[in-house]
Design an enzyme around this catalytic site. Structure first.
Site, short mmCIF file in Angstrom:
data_model
loop_
_atom_site.label_atom_id
_atom_site.label_comp_id
_atom_site.label_asym_id
_atom_site.label_seq_id
_atom_site.Cartn_x
_atom_site.Cartn_y
_atom_site.Cartn_z
N HIS A 127 0.98 2.46 -10.53
CA HIS A 127 0.04 2.94 -9.50
C HIS A 127 0.79 3.83 -8.49
O HIS A 127 0.95 3.48 -7.32
CB HIS A 127 -0.58 1.73 -8.80
CG HIS A 127 -1.84 2.02 -8.05
ND1 HIS A 127 -1.93 3.00 -7.09
CD2 HIS A 127 -3.06 1.44 -8.11
CE1 HIS A 127 -3.16 3.00 -6.60
NE2 HIS A 127 -3.86 2.07 -7.21
N GLU A 158 -1.69 7.92 -11.75
CA GLU A 158 -1.29 6.58 -12.18
C GLU A 158 -1.32 6.47 -13.70
O GLU A 158 -2.34 6.14 -14.29
CB GLU A 158 -2.26 5.56 -11.57
CG GLU A 158 -2.52 5.76 -10.09
CD GLU A 158 -3.77 5.00 -9.59
OE1 GLU A 158 -4.18 4.01 -10.22
OE2 GLU A 158 -4.33 5.43 -8.57
N GLN A 195 -8.26 -8.16 -8.42
CA GLN A 195 -8.10 -6.73 -8.69
C GLN A 195 -6.64 -6.40 -9.01
O GLN A 195 -5.74 -6.79 -8.26
CB GLN A 195 -8.59 -5.99 -7.43
CG GLN A 195 -8.07 -4.61 -7.24
CD GLN A 195 -9.19 -3.56 -7.22
OE1 GLN A 195 -10.25 -3.76 -7.83
NE2 GLN A 195 -8.96 -2.46 -6.56
N ARG A 212 0.87 -1.19 0.00
CA ARG A 212 0.00 0.00 0.00
C ARG A 212 0.90 1.24 0.00
O ARG A 212 1.33 1.72 1.04
CB ARG A 212 -0.90 -0.02 1.25
CG ARG A 212 -1.76 1.21 1.44
CD ARG A 212 -2.89 1.32 0.46
NE ARG A 212 -3.79 0.18 0.53
CZ ARG A 212 -4.57 -0.20 -0.50
NH1 ARG A 212 -4.54 0.46 -1.65
NH2 ARG A 212 -5.36 -1.25 -0.38
N ARG A 254 1.82 -7.12 -9.19
CA ARG A 254 2.16 -6.45 -7.93
C ARG A 254 2.31 -7.44 -6.78
O ARG A 254 2.77 -7.08 -5.72
CB ARG A 254 1.12 -5.38 -7.58
CG ARG A 254 -0.28 -5.91 -7.30
CD ARG A 254 -1.21 -4.78 -6.87
NE ARG A 254 -2.55 -5.27 -6.54
CZ ARG A 254 -3.46 -4.54 -5.90
NH1 ARG A 254 -3.17 -3.31 -5.52
NH2 ARG A 254 -4.65 -5.03 -5.64
N ASP A 266 -11.83 9.24 -7.67
CA ASP A 266 -11.41 8.01 -8.35
C ASP A 266 -11.84 8.09 -9.82
O ASP A 266 -12.95 7.70 -10.18
CB ASP A 266 -12.05 6.80 -7.65
CG ASP A 266 -11.43 5.48 -8.08
OD1 ASP A 266 -10.61 5.48 -9.02
OD2 ASP A 266 -11.77 4.44 -7.48
O1 LIG Z 1 -6.92 -1.37 -2.91
P1 LIG Z 1 -6.22 -1.56 -4.24
O2 LIG Z 1 -6.55 -2.86 -4.91
O3 LIG Z 1 -4.75 -1.35 -4.10
O4 LIG Z 1 -6.77 -0.43 -5.19
C1 LIG Z 1 -6.66 0.90 -4.82
C2 LIG Z 1 -7.35 1.82 -5.83
O5 LIG Z 1 -6.62 1.78 -7.03
C3 LIG Z 1 -7.05 2.77 -7.97
O6 LIG Z 1 -6.22 2.72 -9.09
C4 LIG Z 1 -8.48 2.51 -8.36
O7 LIG Z 1 -8.92 3.49 -9.27
C5 LIG Z 1 -9.35 2.49 -7.11
O8 LIG Z 1 -10.69 2.16 -7.48
C6 LIG Z 1 -8.80 1.50 -6.10
O9 LIG Z 1 -9.57 1.58 -4.92
#
Ligand SMILES: O=P(O)(O)OC[C@H]1O[C@@H](O)[C@H](O)[C@@H](O)[C@@H]1O
Length: 302
Positions: A162, A267, A82, A57, A87, A206
């Site tokens: 990201h 990003e 997701q 994170r 990653r 977002d």
């Molecule tokens: O919690 P994650 O999977 O790292 O994603 C974080 C965010 O990543 C962003 O790129 C998305 O647009 C968001 O919708 C998302 O919440």
């Protein structure tokens, strides 16, 4: 020594400035710190897991082969989690490739990906090589990704850097050069044209900005001062994200809970459409982050 390698990390230091360095976790090839003249430029959650148990994170996680959760059942990325698997895979450190400017590389192929995860992408029938090149300069950091289809089947993918920037106070930040861009607002599920001359932040944000001329540089500006320039090569889209209060409360690895005040994700990626890559073909894209400079408003480029 410009490049130091430990079991889990690689640290690249500018040869003539020990206070300018970048730290990359092999897990996810995630850049977890970029210090420029002693000043940290990336936000990293205090609760970020750095032990390979979940994606980091903060820093610069890498998104491949799908951005977000793919909801199209006919897309081979449908079953993937997701943001795909790049990653949360441990990349191979390939070493230093150039001395001036100093560049290091990391590689990822199917053999490094968790096999259960990899098989969720078309039953593991795609073959690919990803090469991430990281170049550190006095005032810039470039990350370049090359994707090669080394298999006999065509595949399609998304790519995204990201990037979590560290900022003094989100309410003092504006970002320019998104004006007139097509945008999909993920919070309300609507597509429209960005009409604001500058983006500012007062609540959860977002948005996927699409198809923006790569001559445009996004500038993160604090009270008239350019904190960061975000340039792109071959990456037409850019997501801008801040989870604000409620969303960050729900993210267990987001600490401190008011950390949303000190971070902003810009990003660069190829996410609005999937990129098709034929067997044997290569594609590459890059983000170039640089500090300082003048404010440049580029409303005349579409
Ligand atoms: O919690 P994650 O999977 O790292 O994603 C974080 C965010 O990543 C962003 O790129 C998305 O647009 C968001 O919708 C998302 O919440």
């Amino acid at each position: 020594m410009p490049v130091e390698e430990t079991e889990t990390e690689v640290i690249l230091t500018l040869p003539n400035d020990p206070n300018t360095k970048v730290t990359i976790l092999k897990y996810g090839a995630t850049i977890i710190s970029w210090e420029n003249k002693g000043d940290e430029k990336l936000w990293l959650s205090k609760a970020a897991k750095l032990d390979g148990s979940k994606p980091v994170r903060g820093g610069v996680p890498l998104v491949f082969p799908c951005f977000g959760k793919c909801n199209d059942e006919s897309n081979p990325a449908y079953k993937l989690p997701q943001h795909g698997f790049a990653r949360n895979s441990t990349w191979e450190f390939l070493g230093q490739t150039t001395e001036s400017p100093v560049t290091i590389q990391f590689g990822l192929g199917p053999e490094q990906v968790d096999q259960d995860l990899y098989k969720l992408w078309n039953d593991g029938l795609y073959d690919f090589t990803l090469i991430l090149s990281i170049t550190l300069g006095e005032d810039h950091l470039k990350t370049n990704i090359e994707v090669e289809n080394t298999g006999d089947k065509d595949f399609k993918f998304n790519w995204l850097f990201h990037t979590y920037f560290k900022i003094p106070d989100i309410t003092d930040i504006i970002v320019n050069n998104f004006t007139d861009a097509k945008c999909y607002d993920q919070l309300i599920g609507e597509t429209y044209e960005e009409k604001a001359p500058m983006i500012s932040f007062t609540e959860e944000f977002d948005r996927i900005y699409k198809g923006i001329d790569t001559q445009k540089t996004f500038q993160m500006i604090e009270l008239g001062k350019v904190l960061m320039n975000v340039q792109r090569e071959n990456l037409p889209d850019s997501v801008v994200w801040n989870p604000w209060i409620k969303k960050s409360e729900g993210l267990a690895d987001f600490e401190p809970k008011d950390g949303y005040m000190n971070m902003l994700c810009i990003e660069p990626g190829h996410v609005a459409e999937f990129k098709n890559l034929k067997s044997g073909e290569k594609w590459s894209g890059a983000q170039i982050l640089s500090t300082g400079g003048e404010i440049k408003v580029q409303t005349n480029i579409y």
